[in-house]
Motif scaffolding. Sequence first.
Motif: not given
Length: 336
Positions: A125-129, A174-184, A245-251
């Motif tokens: 999962f990546s919040s950046a897509g 191209a960048a696909l948007p972020s989608v929830p964990t477990g999605s196909e 820091s984080d491998d994705d994004m600190i919220t």
Amino acid sequence: VDLHTYGDLVMWPWGYTANTTADDEDLSRIGAELAAINGYTADQSVGLYPTTGDSLDWLYGSLNIYVFLFEIGGNLDGFNPDDEDAVLELISENIPALMLAIEISGDREELALDISHDPLPDSTFSSAGFSIEAEMTAERGVSESSPEVAYRVDGGSWSSESMDRLAETDTFVAALPSVPTGSEVEYYISARDTSGVLATSPSYAPYTLYSFEVLPDTVPPISDAGGEITVNVGGLVVFDGSGSSDDDMITGYTWEFVYDGAERELYGVSPSFTFLIPDIYTITLNVTDASGNYAVSTVTVTVLDDAIPEFGSLVIPVIVVLAVFAVIRRRTAGRT
């Protein structure tokens, strides 16, 4: 290509004998390629059961035509599937193989537009897509506005994102948007050359697709509450969690400590607080990322009471006072 029900098979002559044809090497190779696309089993026709006088043997034996038989569907589908969704699924799973058969027959013009793409694997999962890249080359040139990625999530409606060329390269991204964990996520890439010829990757999309699963991010962030702080009573303390820091994004940044007997919380990467009570405080920084992973660190804040000087600060004033007193006493003694 002859279409029958049922058996999930791709077959070729002979059907009347277990002997192979003179072209068995070609027929078995093509049959295996077709079966690899629709997921069926490839076999010589006699492998199902011996037959005599069928159309496959006649077309090959009399007209020297490479001929194949698709036994469409499995036991649950039967000879006459009456469920509309099941019929549409059978059609969908066989169109790519039929298109390949047309291409092999030589009746389909080979396109002078090539799309090369390494499919995206299952991804954390990546919040950046998710980034999609493809190399595109065309004899007549790629139409710059045409490349796009079509995608859908968990079998839902199709959406698309345009692809942009990286400067001075044949790479489009191209960048696909972020989608929830477990999605196909299923997707395919399409583009046209300057004369309008269309190509897709994978071939025969949208009947064949790339796909990947969005995996959970289990890597916690790194919490850094900064260095130790010393301040006098009434001084403003500005905290600094920017080293986290984080491998994705600190919220989220939450600072916790006890002040005047009560729990206090501050929020943000760099909040501030004025301490009016001298003490030594332990401040805990809890950082969380977009997947809910968290980590903690601490920083010590020492608040001094500047109304009570330390011993070291009293030494010089006391010496000065004693010296003045000694001088005055000496002068007084001289007068007497």
